[in-house]
Motif scaffolding. Structure first.
Motif, PDB file in Angstrom:
ATOM      1  N   ASN A   1       7.517  -6.027   3.176  1.00 37.10           N
ATOM      2  CA  ASN A   1       7.612  -5.360   1.882  1.00 37.10           C
ATOM      3  C   ASN A   1       8.909  -4.573   1.717  1.00 37.10           C
ATOM      4  O   ASN A   1       9.227  -4.143   0.606  1.00 37.10           O
ATOM      5  CB  ASN A   1       6.424  -4.413   1.693  1.00 37.10           C
ATOM      6  CG  ASN A   1       5.123  -5.171   1.514  1.00 37.10           C
ATOM      7  OD1 ASN A   1       5.120  -6.394   1.398  1.00 37.10           O
ATOM      8  ND2 ASN A   1       4.014  -4.469   1.505  1.00 37.10           N
TER       9      ASN A   1
ATOM     10  N   THR B   1      11.371  -5.640  -1.064  1.00 35.58           N
ATOM     11  CA  THR B   1      11.244  -5.242  -2.468  1.00 35.58           C
ATOM     12  C   THR B   1      12.074  -4.011  -2.803  1.00 35.58           C
ATOM     13  O   THR B   1      12.184  -3.649  -3.984  1.00 35.58           O
ATOM     14  CB  THR B   1       9.769  -4.975  -2.792  1.00 35.58           C
ATOM     15  OG1 THR B   1       9.268  -3.931  -1.939  1.00 35.58           O
ATOM     16  CG2 THR B   1       8.934  -6.222  -2.566  1.00 35.58           C
TER      17      THR B   1
ATOM     18  N   VAL C   1       6.316   1.876  -1.027  1.00 34.71           N
ATOM     19  CA  VAL C   1       7.461   1.285  -0.339  1.00 34.71           C
ATOM     20  C   VAL C   1       8.717   2.131  -0.536  1.00 34.71           C
ATOM     21  O   VAL C   1       9.587   2.178   0.355  1.00 34.71           O
ATOM     22  CB  VAL C   1       7.683  -0.158  -0.832  1.00 34.71           C
ATOM     23  CG1 VAL C   1       8.843  -0.811  -0.105  1.00 34.71           C
ATOM     24  CG2 VAL C   1       6.424  -0.983  -0.653  1.00 34.71           C
TER      25      VAL C   1
ATOM     26  N   SER D   1       2.967  -7.202  -5.096  1.00 31.90           N
ATOM     27  CA  SER D   1       2.724  -7.536  -3.696  1.00 31.90           C
ATOM     28  C   SER D   1       3.348  -8.892  -3.378  1.00 31.90           C
ATOM     29  O   SER D   1       3.073  -9.876  -4.061  1.00 31.90           O
ATOM     30  CB  SER D   1       1.224  -7.575  -3.395  1.00 31.90           C
ATOM     31  OG  SER D   1       1.004  -7.988  -2.065  1.00 31.90           O
TER      32      SER D   1
ATOM     33  N   GLY E   1       4.190  -3.372   4.980  1.00 33.94           N
ATOM     34  CA  GLY E   1       3.775  -4.775   4.966  1.00 33.94           C
ATOM     35  C   GLY E   1       3.337  -5.181   6.345  1.00 33.94           C
ATOM     36  O   GLY E   1       4.166  -5.556   7.186  1.00 33.94           O
TER      37      GLY E   1
ATOM     38  N   THR F   1       0.804  -1.692   3.258  1.00 25.62           N
ATOM     39  CA  THR F   1       1.789  -0.660   3.540  1.00 25.62           C
ATOM     40  C   THR F   1       1.087   0.650   3.876  1.00 25.62           C
ATOM     41  O   THR F   1       0.163   1.068   3.174  1.00 25.62           O
ATOM     42  CB  THR F   1       2.714  -0.443   2.334  1.00 25.62           C
ATOM     43  OG1 THR F   1       3.360  -1.678   2.020  1.00 25.62           O
ATOM     44  CG2 THR F   1       3.762   0.617   2.620  1.00 25.62           C
TER      45      THR F   1
END
Length: 775
Positions: free
Chosen positions: A284, A287, A297, A398, A254, A261
């Motif tokens: 990110n 998440t 991620v 996202s 992120g 990413t």
């Protein structure tokens, strides 16, 4: 002065119970903490007091000190002293819920716990640190990790760099920086990392800037915000060949700008190949707490360290950031500062320990899921809007949405298509998007949108609910309102962009106006009125331009129009000109420019008249005095000396009345001349009175409530009129600036005067008009 304090909060009761202080009143939340601190110290009658010299301590630190109420009042005044001066149009206040109260309570509890005996303190901080670390590692899928809590979100990465240096250079603990001369360490970072991050690391580690290598992003293939892995591999091989030591790689889950990413899995393989440390940071990473995580991620769980900023994600004020890392040697971690032997430093985890227990696993996941759903909601609605382009890496999951206004390729104006119609088109679009973001933030403050400048896209609007939603309390209704306001503003942006060319061409048609090219202005454009007198020097001409345009701006602001006229940006390069704001579809640009030119011409002519009035009147008065002296001398010669003697003159005039032939005079202020009054009275005798000049009126009038500069049939609420736009422009010109009429025989500025004469009996048969005697 007494301050009323009331305890009505669970956290405050807990604090007061631990400190054995009974507060019965509360003014506001922050004041209560100060109250508890002061009262707890005041409750000890044996507390030592320092005696300060009145002469050595300035300000309020004099004598025996102040009472608690005065100090609390001082703090309150300092908190609110700038509110009256600033008065911002919109203010984002963090929504401190009960989870926020728990975080704030942790700081006060940490101060209280620090005074416990050493053995009890050691057991307590060990339990708090181990519990918090275990919860975070399980929550974010980072197995067998350790945690470092820090206030500055860059401090964790800095300590990790020290750890890697101690690991890769065996003699660093004894030899220091001299061991770095054998093989210079190199830290790699992406070009999309936070500005100044690499420079901060080099300055804190005492490394030269040559130890920092910035890796460009993809230019040909892949995302333009992701690190170019092939180029990174090439750079590492070149550094190894030159005798340098690849030390650490900073990757993004992120990016700070667009939320993209990097390819973390491929980067991890590259780091293992060259023995580098992989550190990951970005929004990110939040998440990872969800049940479904995108594969790019998920690779972050294999990194050597990562930095989490839980405060913005969960809406927890004043909680520390956390850096999770994996390392087997506790001695090197202690040398790098990742662990500490000081118990007080280990208490940094206490606010998180309280907050995580209060929220629970489901509450933490729900907050992160809510932020991601807000992003998905906005992204789906933005796809249906014309002239809006989005820049999102992973549209399915996202937490960051970046969008910008872009011109309509099919939109046309009288001057042609807007696409590529002038140089610096991107700068204009950037200024319009900057205005769009400011308006959205003002209209929907709970949305938390902000401005971001991207290298390829330009200025964009960024919506990052993971960083703002928990603090601002953003809900789905706020996203709907944001889209609604955006739908209303997009037509205004399109109209303004199309009419900029029309405005420039209309300004070029007036010789007295100069078009000002300012690409940073988000509006119709800028114009300057130039004086028509060329004999002025540069300094006088500059003052004349400033005076005329300042008066013109005031007159334009008084008009009943929807446009906004201003002096432009506060630190803009252009001065002494008038900036016109955003335009609507029904704007009549020709009428607008004609009005500006007519108003400027009127101001200039009035200024010229006032400047010349003093000199003209002065010369006219001198000439009039000479003519009146000559008339008095002629009258004296005509009447004779005997008639000037008071008693003899009266008797002589009674026996032989004398009819004077000297006529009255009138002084014209406009012309500065002394004229005869004979034409005036002859005309009066013929017409039987003076006829006042009639002011020309126009048959075409604007409808009641109709604004200026509106074209007919444009669709606006104020644009419905029975007359054409040209007729409206002419009608406005007649009303605002009356046209010159045929001069009347009687000048308005005339003052009738006659030469001075002695008293003479009036003849009833031939009455003379009354005249004003002038000495």
């Amino acid at each position: 002065m007494s301050i009323t304090l009331v305890v009505n909060d669970t956290s405050l009761r807990t604090y007061c119970m631990l400190t054995q202080v009974r507060c019965t009143h509360l003014k506001d939340y922050l004041t209560c903490w100060f109250c508890c601190l002061f009262l707890s110290s005041a409750s000890d009658p044996d507390a030592d007091r320092r005696q300060f010299s009145r002469s050595s301590i300035p300000g309020p630190l004099q004598g025996d000190g102040q009472d608690v109420a005065s100090i609390l009042q001082l703090v309150q005044n300092l908190m609110h002293e700038d509110e009256e001066e600033d008065k911002p149009s919109h203010r984002r206040m963090q929504n401190v819920g009960e989870q926020g109260h728990m975080a704030l309570l942790g700081h006060s509890l940490a101060a209280y716990i620090s005074v416990l005996d050493r053995e009890r303190l050691r057991k307590l901080i060990t339990r708090i640190a181990s519990d918090t670390t275990l919860w975070l590692c399980r929550l974010f899928r980072y197995e067998s990790g350790s945690a470092y809590y820090h206030e500055d979100d860059r401090e964790g990465l800095l300590k990790v760099c020290r750890l890697v240096i101690n690991t890769r250079y065996e003699d660093y603990s004894t030899e220091g920086y001299t061991v770095l001369n054998s093989r210079q360490p190199v830290i790699y970072q992406s070009a999309t990392c936070r500005p100044g991050l690499g420079q901060h690391l080099c300055s804190q580690l005492a490394l030269p800037l040559s130890s920092l290598c910035t890796v460009p992003c993809n230019t040909m293939f892949g995302s333009q915000h992701q690190m170019d892995i092939a180029l990174l591999d090439k750079l590492i091989r070149e550094d190894v060949e030159t005798g340098k030591l690849p030390l650490l790689l900073i990757a993004n889950a992120g990016t700070p700008g667009a939320g993209h990413t990097d390819k973390l899995g491929r980067l991890k393989e590259l780091c293992e190949q060259y023995g580098m440390w992989l550190h990951i940071e970005g929004v990110n990473l939040a998440t990872l707490a969800l049940w479904e995580v995108s594969s790019p991620v998920t690779a972050a769980t294999r990194s050597d360290s990562m930095t989490l900023t839980l405060g913005p994600w969960l809406g927890l004020p004043a909680v520390p950031a956390v850096t999770l890392y994996r390392h087997e040697d506790p001695a090197l971690s202690l040398a790098a500062g990742l662990t500490s032997s000081q118990p007080v430093e280990k208490l940094r985890a206490l606010p998180l320990w309280l907050s995580l227990q209060y929220l629970g696993h489901d509450g933490i996941v729900e907050k992160i899921r809510h932020a991601v759903e807000l992003s998905q909601q906005l992204l789906e609605k933005l796809k249906t809007l014309a002239s809006i382009k989005t820049s999102v890496e992973d549209e399915l999951n996202s937490p960051v949405v970046v969008f910008r206004f872009s011109q309509e390729t099919s939109a046309e104006s009288s001057g042609g298509s807007v696409e590529g119609y002038f140089a610096g088109e991107r700068e204009v679009l950037d200024s319009l998007n900057r205005w769009l973001c400011e308006r959205l933030a003002q209209l929907v403050p709970a949305s938390g949108v902000d401005i971001v400048d991207l290298e390829d896209e330009g200025t964009c609007v960024r919506f990052t609910p993971l960083m703002t939603a928990a603090a601002l309390g953003t809900q789905r209704s706020d996203v709907d309102l944001l889209v609604e306001r955006l739908t209303e503003l997009v037509p205004v942006l399109n109209c303004t962009l199309r009419l900029r060319l029309d405005f420039r061409e209309e300004v070029y048609r007036h010789s007295a106006l100069s078009y000002i090219e300012d690409l940073s202005w988000p509006g119709l454009g800028a114009v300057r009125y130039e004086p028509r007198v060329e004999e002025l020097t540069d300094s006088k001409r500059k003052l004349e331009v400033e005076k005329i345009n300042s008066e013109l701006l005031v007159k334009l602001g008084d008009l009943d129009a929807d446009l906004i006229f201003s002096t432009g940006l506060e630190f803009g390069p252009e001065k002494d000109c008038i900036f016109i704001g955003m335009a609507t579809e029904d704007l009549d640009v020709a009428e607008l420019v004609d009005t500006i030119a007519a108003l400027g011409r009127d101001i200039e002519e009035n200024g010229r008249l006032l400047e010349n009035m003093t000199e003209v009147v002065r010369k006219g008065i001198q000439e009039a005095e000479l003519q009146l002296q000559k008339d008095n001398q002629d009258k004296l010669m005509e009447e004779g000396v005997l008639r000037q003697i008071p008693l003899v003159g009266s008797v002589l005039n009674w026996f032989s009345p004398f009819q004077s032939t000297v006529k009255g005079r009138t002084f014209n202020l406009a012309a500065g001349s002394l004229d005869s009054t004979e034409p005036t009275y002859s005309m009066k005798a013929q017409t039987g009175g003076l006829a006042s000049p009639e002011t020309p009126t126009s048959s075409a009038k604007r409808l009641p409530g109709q604004r200026l500069f509106r074209r007919e049939g444009a669709g606006g609420s104020d644009s419905h009129s029975e007359t054409s736009s040209v007729g409206q422009a002419e009608d406005f010109s007649r009303e605002r600036f009356p046209q010159p009429t045929t001069p009347s025989p009687v000048p308005d500025e005339a003052v009738s005067v006659v030469p001075e004469s002695p008293e003479t009996p009036q003849v009833p048969a031939e009455p003379e008009p009354t005249q004003e005697n002038v000495p």
